[in-house]
Design a protein around this motif. Sequence first.
Motif, PDB file in Angstrom:
ATOM      1  N   ALA A  21      -6.651 109.055 111.396  1.00 59.80           N
ATOM      2  CA  ALA A  21      -6.221 109.934 112.724  1.00 59.80           C
ATOM      3  C   ALA A  21      -5.372 109.303 113.382  1.00 59.80           C
ATOM      4  O   ALA A  21      -5.647 107.944 113.814  1.00 59.80           O
ATOM      5  N   LEU A  22      -4.430 110.019 114.236  1.00 58.69           N
ATOM      6  CA  LEU A  22      -3.521 109.472 115.010  1.00 58.69           C
ATOM      7  C   LEU A  22      -2.883 110.515 115.834  1.00 58.69           C
ATOM      8  O   LEU A  22      -2.406 111.452 115.410  1.00 58.69           O
ATOM      9  N   TYR A  23      -3.454 110.697 117.336  1.00 52.83           N
ATOM     10  CA  TYR A  23      -2.870 111.884 117.975  1.00 52.83           C
ATOM     11  C   TYR A  23      -3.144 111.615 119.264  1.00 52.83           C
ATOM     12  O   TYR A  23      -3.970 110.484 119.955  1.00 52.83           O
ATOM     13  N   ASN A  24      -2.250 111.888 120.291  1.00 52.12           N
ATOM     14  CA  ASN A  24      -2.434 111.959 121.539  1.00 52.12           C
ATOM     15  C   ASN A  24      -3.770 112.644 122.329  1.00 52.12           C
ATOM     16  O   ASN A  24      -3.756 113.945 121.967  1.00 52.12           O
ATOM     17  N   ALA A  25      -4.664 112.018 123.075  1.00 52.03           N
ATOM     18  CA  ALA A  25      -5.681 112.406 123.392  1.00 52.03           C
ATOM     19  C   ALA A  25      -5.741 112.803 124.739  1.00 52.03           C
ATOM     20  O   ALA A  25      -6.767 112.862 125.324  1.00 52.03           O
ATOM     21  N   THR A  26      -4.506 112.819 125.433  1.00 46.30           N
ATOM     22  CA  THR A  26      -4.564 112.850 127.010  1.00 46.30           C
ATOM     23  C   THR A  26      -4.916 114.367 127.333  1.00 46.30           C
ATOM     24  O   THR A  26      -4.130 115.195 126.763  1.00 46.30           O
ATOM     25  N   PRO A  27      -5.720 114.384 128.266  1.00 48.12           N
ATOM     26  CA  PRO A  27      -6.215 115.834 128.595  1.00 48.12           C
ATOM     27  C   PRO A  27      -4.808 116.416 129.344  1.00 48.12           C
ATOM     28  O   PRO A  27      -3.911 115.742 129.773  1.00 48.12           O
ATOM     29  N   VAL A  73      -9.349 106.451 123.336  1.00 46.87           N
ATOM     30  CA  VAL A  73      -9.235 105.054 124.045  1.00 46.87           C
ATOM     31  C   VAL A  73      -8.035 105.133 124.995  1.00 46.87           C
ATOM     32  O   VAL A  73      -6.968 105.489 124.785  1.00 46.87           O
ATOM     33  N   PRO A  74      -8.549 104.772 126.306  1.00 42.78           N
ATOM     34  CA  PRO A  74      -7.489 104.788 127.457  1.00 42.78           C
ATOM     35  C   PRO A  74      -6.292 103.971 127.024  1.00 42.78           C
ATOM     36  O   PRO A  74      -6.671 102.695 126.947  1.00 42.78           O
ATOM     37  N   VAL A  75      -5.193 104.264 127.406  1.00 43.05           N
ATOM     38  CA  VAL A  75      -3.882 103.549 127.332  1.00 43.05           C
ATOM     39  C   VAL A  75      -3.172 103.384 128.646  1.00 43.05           C
ATOM     40  O   VAL A  75      -3.092 104.335 129.162  1.00 43.05           O
ATOM     41  N   ALA A  76      -2.130 102.502 128.560  1.00 43.08           N
ATOM     42  CA  ALA A  76      -1.282 102.697 129.920  1.00 43.08           C
ATOM     43  C   ALA A  76      -0.354 104.086 129.836  1.00 43.08           C
ATOM     44  O   ALA A  76      -0.104 104.402 128.699  1.00 43.08           O
ATOM     45  N   PRO A  77       0.273 104.570 130.588  1.00 40.89           N
ATOM     46  CA  PRO A  77       0.633 105.862 130.624  1.00 40.89           C
ATOM     47  C   PRO A  77       1.977 105.807 129.756  1.00 40.89           C
ATOM     48  O   PRO A  77       2.169 107.049 128.998  1.00 40.89           O
ATOM     49  N   GLY A  78       2.849 105.059 129.445  1.00 48.67           N
ATOM     50  CA  GLY A  78       3.777 104.928 128.719  1.00 48.67           C
ATOM     51  C   GLY A  78       3.539 104.680 127.312  1.00 48.67           C
ATOM     52  O   GLY A  78       4.454 104.785 126.450  1.00 48.67           O
ATOM     53  N   THR A  79       2.272 104.349 126.881  1.00 47.26           N
ATOM     54  CA  THR A  79       1.844 103.682 125.580  1.00 47.26           C
ATOM     55  C   THR A  79       2.071 105.137 124.694  1.00 47.26           C
ATOM     56  O   THR A  79       2.598 104.784 123.342  1.00 47.26           O
ATOM     57  N   ALA A  80       1.351 106.001 125.013  1.00 44.80           N
ATOM     58  CA  ALA A  80       1.364 107.194 123.916  1.00 44.80           C
ATOM     59  C   ALA A  80       2.705 107.764 123.978  1.00 44.80           C
ATOM     60  O   ALA A  80       3.054 108.213 122.665  1.00 44.80           O
ATOM     61  N   ALA A  81       3.516 107.713 124.801  1.00 47.30           N
ATOM     62  CA  ALA A  81       4.923 108.068 124.653  1.00 47.30           C
ATOM     63  C   ALA A  81       5.843 107.270 123.796  1.00 47.30           C
ATOM     64  O   ALA A  81       6.453 107.487 122.932  1.00 47.30           O
ATOM     65  N   ALA A  82       5.612 106.030 123.944  1.00 52.62           N
ATOM     66  CA  ALA A  82       6.161 105.105 122.943  1.00 52.62           C
ATOM     67  C   ALA A  82       5.551 105.091 121.638  1.00 52.62           C
ATOM     68  O   ALA A  82       6.718 104.869 120.660  1.00 52.62           O
ATOM     69  N   MET A  83       4.442 105.470 121.530  1.00 53.66           N
ATOM     70  CA  MET A  83       3.987 105.755 119.963  1.00 53.66           C
ATOM     71  C   MET A  83       5.044 106.631 119.275  1.00 53.66           C
ATOM     72  O   MET A  83       4.895 106.584 118.184  1.00 53.66           O
ATOM     73  N   ALA A  84       4.760 107.778 119.999  1.00 52.62           N
ATOM     74  CA  ALA A  84       5.315 108.978 119.699  1.00 52.62           C
ATOM     75  C   ALA A  84       6.706 108.800 119.383  1.00 52.62           C
ATOM     76  O   ALA A  84       7.271 109.170 117.945  1.00 52.62           O
ATOM     77  N   THR A  85       7.414 107.788 120.012  1.00 55.90           N
ATOM     78  CA  THR A  85       8.718 107.650 119.536  1.00 55.90           C
ATOM     79  C   THR A  85       8.934 106.743 118.380  1.00 55.90           C
ATOM     80  O   THR A  85       9.710 106.962 117.467  1.00 55.90           O
ATOM     81  N   LEU A  93       2.212  93.924 111.804  1.00 51.47           N
ATOM     82  CA  LEU A  93       2.755  94.368 110.579  1.00 51.47           C
ATOM     83  C   LEU A  93       3.534  95.805 111.002  1.00 51.47           C
ATOM     84  O   LEU A  93       3.302  96.172 112.154  1.00 51.47           O
ATOM     85  N   LEU A  94       3.981  96.162 110.176  1.00 49.48           N
ATOM     86  CA  LEU A  94       4.798  97.471 110.314  1.00 49.48           C
ATOM     87  C   LEU A  94       4.384  98.588 109.570  1.00 49.48           C
ATOM     88  O   LEU A  94       4.322  98.144 108.137  1.00 49.48           O
ATOM     89  N   LEU A  95       3.868  99.677 109.965  1.00 48.94           N
ATOM     90  CA  LEU A  95       3.354 100.750 109.034  1.00 48.94           C
ATOM     91  C   LEU A  95       4.379 102.079 109.179  1.00 48.94           C
ATOM     92  O   LEU A  95       4.840 102.327 109.920  1.00 48.94           O
ATOM     93  N   ALA A  96       4.539 102.440 107.691  1.00 52.56           N
ATOM     94  CA  ALA A  96       5.386 103.542 107.607  1.00 52.56           C
ATOM     95  C   ALA A  96       4.354 104.908 107.984  1.00 52.56           C
ATOM     96  O   ALA A  96       3.431 105.362 107.237  1.00 52.56           O
ATOM     97  N   VAL A  97       4.711 105.537 109.117  1.00 51.71           N
ATOM     98  CA  VAL A  97       3.827 106.709 109.422  1.00 51.71           C
ATOM     99  C   VAL A  97       4.729 107.950 109.578  1.00 51.71           C
ATOM    100  O   VAL A  97       5.676 107.661 110.186  1.00 51.71           O
ATOM    101  N   ARG A  98       4.282 108.884 108.993  1.00 52.40           N
ATOM    102  CA  ARG A  98       5.200 110.309 109.028  1.00 52.40           C
ATOM    103  C   ARG A  98       4.939 111.064 110.404  1.00 52.40           C
ATOM    104  O   ARG A  98       6.208 111.574 110.807  1.00 52.40           O
ATOM    105  N   LYS A  99       3.920 111.261 110.842  1.00 52.72           N
ATOM    106  CA  LYS A  99       3.704 111.857 112.041  1.00 52.72           C
ATOM    107  C   LYS A  99       2.658 111.427 113.050  1.00 52.72           C
ATOM    108  O   LYS A  99       1.576 110.926 112.468  1.00 52.72           O
ATOM    109  N   ILE A 100       2.780 112.201 114.153  1.00 48.53           N
ATOM    110  CA  ILE A 100       1.512 112.092 115.023  1.00 48.53           C
ATOM    111  C   ILE A 100       0.633 113.431 114.868  1.00 48.53           C
ATOM    112  O   ILE A 100       1.316 114.485 115.369  1.00 48.53           O
ATOM    113  N   GLY A 101      -0.440 113.202 114.405  1.00 48.19           N
ATOM    114  CA  GLY A 101      -1.112 114.697 114.076  1.00 48.19           C
ATOM    115  C   GLY A 101      -2.081 115.117 115.210  1.00 48.19           C
ATOM    116  O   GLY A 101      -2.019 114.760 116.245  1.00 48.19           O
TER     117      GLY A 101
END
Length: 254
Positions: free
Chosen positions: A95-101, A176-188, A225-233
């Motif tokens: 699982a990998l998605y942005n859970a920000t309300p 899991v709470p993260v810094a404001p720019g972390t979710a956007a950086a992961m999406a990029t 490590l570097l993980l090949a990920v297709r999308k944030i679901g």
Amino acid sequence: MAEHHLPPEPVDHHHHKGGKRGVHADDLSPAGGYGWWRGRPRYSYYYGGGGGPLRALCFAILVLLLAAGITLLVLYVVYRPSHPTFAVTSGAVLALYNATPATANAPAALAASFQFTLVLRNPSGRSAARYDRLAAYVAYRGEPVTAPAPMPPLAQDAGAAVEVAPVLGAGVAAPVPVAPGTAAAMATDVAYGVLPLLVVLLGRVRFVSGPFHRGWHSLYARCDLLLAVRKIGNAGDAAQQAPLLGEPNCNVDM
């Protein structure tokens, strides 16, 4: 007038010309007293053998201590354990998605769950390893994105490897709470198809070398490590395989 001659003066056998005193055999004889060293102190030397047993005992103790030190040094070199090695051989994104309300000014949060295959190897040829209080988690950009997942104790023979595949993020990912720019950086990063992660393993380890049982040592192992990920679901999306790109860089500190 007739000349009168005085009788010759007796020769002083104790003086040479100039008033210097000569050395005669009488002076060197026992009857001559001190002789030519008259007035000088006499020295006497005593060669006793009373300390022989004590010296022998001290020497025997010194030899025993030296032999014991050499024996301990040899045992340490032979049974000295090497640090275990740590590797990540495969991974999957559960699982990998942005859970920000959606509400304004809400703290950012990520929901992530991974399953990695972790390999712990004991390179010591004569020392078995025991692992305890193990826990693993995943971090992104220096921030944990999964809660630490406890793992059972592990026992490892000398020269053996142990492979485990824990689920990090509890399957159903908890935000899991993260810094404001972390979710956007992961999406990029996911948009580019490459997600840099850090897999961390914590715990303690001890080594058993025949009759020798060493104390517990703190264990801190990590793999970049570097993980090949297709999308944030989204929540409820199916798991996706995530191949490892390149060789993960792993280190172990004790």
